[in-house]
Design a protein around this motif. Structure first.
Motif, PDB file in Angstrom:
ATOM      1  N   VAL A 228      10.324   2.156   4.293  1.00 17.95           N
ATOM      2  CA  VAL A 228      10.053   0.742   4.035  1.00 17.95           C
ATOM      3  C   VAL A 228       9.509   0.124   5.327  1.00 17.95           C
ATOM      4  N   PHE A 229       8.205  -0.040   5.387  1.00 17.33           N
ATOM      5  CA  PHE A 229       7.487  -0.555   6.559  1.00 17.33           C
ATOM      6  C   PHE A 229       7.008  -1.961   6.205  1.00 17.33           C
ATOM      7  N   VAL A 230       7.490  -2.971   6.921  1.00 16.50           N
ATOM      8  CA  VAL A 230       7.180  -4.365   6.585  1.00 16.50           C
ATOM      9  C   VAL A 230       6.520  -5.066   7.773  1.00 16.50           C
TER      10      VAL A 230
ATOM     11  N   SER B  16       0.847  -1.192   0.000  1.00 16.43           N
ATOM     12  CA  SER B  16       0.000   0.000   0.000  1.00 16.43           C
ATOM     13  C   SER B  16       0.881   1.241   0.000  1.00 16.43           C
ATOM     14  N   TYR B  17       0.424   2.249  -0.725  1.00 21.21           N
ATOM     15  CA  TYR B  17       1.179   3.486  -0.838  1.00 21.21           C
ATOM     16  C   TYR B  17       0.223   4.628  -1.161  1.00 21.21           C
ATOM     17  N   MET B  18       0.674   5.845  -0.937  1.00 21.84           N
ATOM     18  CA  MET B  18      -0.135   7.021  -1.237  1.00 21.84           C
ATOM     19  C   MET B  18      -0.098   7.280  -2.745  1.00 21.84           C
ATOM     20  N   GLU B  19      -1.282   7.520  -3.306  1.00 17.69           N
ATOM     21  CA  GLU B  19      -1.358   7.720  -4.752  1.00 17.69           C
ATOM     22  C   GLU B  19      -0.402   8.814  -5.208  1.00 17.69           C
ATOM     23  N   ASN B  20       0.067   8.659  -6.416  1.00 21.09           N
ATOM     24  CA  ASN B  20       0.994   9.580  -7.071  1.00 21.09           C
ATOM     25  C   ASN B  20       2.404   9.557  -6.484  1.00 21.09           C
ATOM     26  N   GLN B  21       2.678   8.645  -5.569  1.00 17.24           N
ATOM     27  CA  GLN B  21       4.034   8.528  -5.028  1.00 17.24           C
ATOM     28  C   GLN B  21       4.885   7.569  -5.867  1.00 17.24           C
ATOM     29  N   TYR B  22       4.245   6.570  -6.446  1.00 15.23           N
ATOM     30  CA  TYR B  22       4.944   5.577  -7.250  1.00 15.23           C
ATOM     31  C   TYR B  22       4.149   5.347  -8.525  1.00 15.23           C
ATOM     32  N   GLY B  23       4.868   5.221  -9.644  1.00 13.42           N
ATOM     33  CA  GLY B  23       4.209   5.090 -10.935  1.00 13.42           C
ATOM     34  C   GLY B  23       4.401   3.726 -11.566  1.00 13.42           C
TER      35      GLY B  23
ATOM     36  N   TYR C 213      -0.214   7.623   8.899  1.00  7.48           N
ATOM     37  CA  TYR C 213       0.987   7.073   9.524  1.00  7.48           C
ATOM     38  C   TYR C 213       1.604   8.109  10.450  1.00  7.48           C
ATOM     39  N   SER C 214       2.379   7.620  11.394  1.00  5.33           N
ATOM     40  CA  SER C 214       3.137   8.498  12.270  1.00  5.33           C
ATOM     41  C   SER C 214       4.412   8.905  11.542  1.00  5.33           C
TER      42      SER C 214
ATOM     43  N   LEU D 103       6.125   6.553   1.973  1.00  5.25           N
ATOM     44  CA  LEU D 103       6.031   5.336   2.770  1.00  5.25           C
ATOM     45  C   LEU D 103       5.357   4.203   2.004  1.00  5.25           C
ATOM     46  N   LEU D 104       5.949   3.019   2.083  1.00  2.95           N
ATOM     47  CA  LEU D 104       5.341   1.793   1.552  1.00  2.95           C
ATOM     48  C   LEU D 104       4.977   0.907   2.728  1.00  2.95           C
TER      49      LEU D 104
END
Length: 136
Positions: free
Chosen positions: A105-107, A7-14, A54-55, A67-68
């Protein structure tokens, strides 16, 4: 048999970056958890800013909107050392491949058992094998 949700915030990764993220995750899984190359099941979800929370500094880690969240559901049995090594390798791969911040990188690993999986046809393939004639 991992199942990965990213999951990621839109427009952060293409569209160019997502396959790179996918390959980095798979590479780390193969290297550290001995996952077969064709055991490949991943889903990516983009979220509007109003759906992504997220914090920014929990545990003194400075996170950004890049953040991922990477949730990996997999069979239990990996050692603490394997998991720690996996986390480091994945952060390194993503940082080096995408010039991404390691802080983002949050796993989360979610351990399951063989009976918790079906790969299709309504069959628990990992426990209902022809060699055991459906016996559990």
């Amino acid at each position: 048999m991992p199942f990965i949700r990213v999951s990621y915030m839109e427009n952060q990764y293409g569209t160019q970056q997502l396959p790179m993220i996918s390959r980095a995750i798979m590479s780390a899984l193969i290297q550290h958890f001995n996952v077969p190359e064709d055991d490949y099941f991943q889903v990516f979800h983009s979220h509007k800013a109003s759906e992504f929370y997220y914090s920014r500094n929990y545990l003194d880690i400075e996170r950004s909107d890049g953040l991922l969240y990477i949730q990996i559901t997999l069979k239990s049995g990996r050692s603490t050392e394997q998991k720690i090594s996996f986390y480091g390798k994945l952060a390194d791969l993503l940082s080096n491949t995408l010039n991404m911040r390691k802080e983002d990188v949050f796993v989360v690993l979610v351990d399951t058992e063989f009976e918790d999986w079906t790969f299709g046809n309504g069959v628990a393939q990992m426990i209902e094998r022809p060699d055991n004639k459906g016996e559990v």
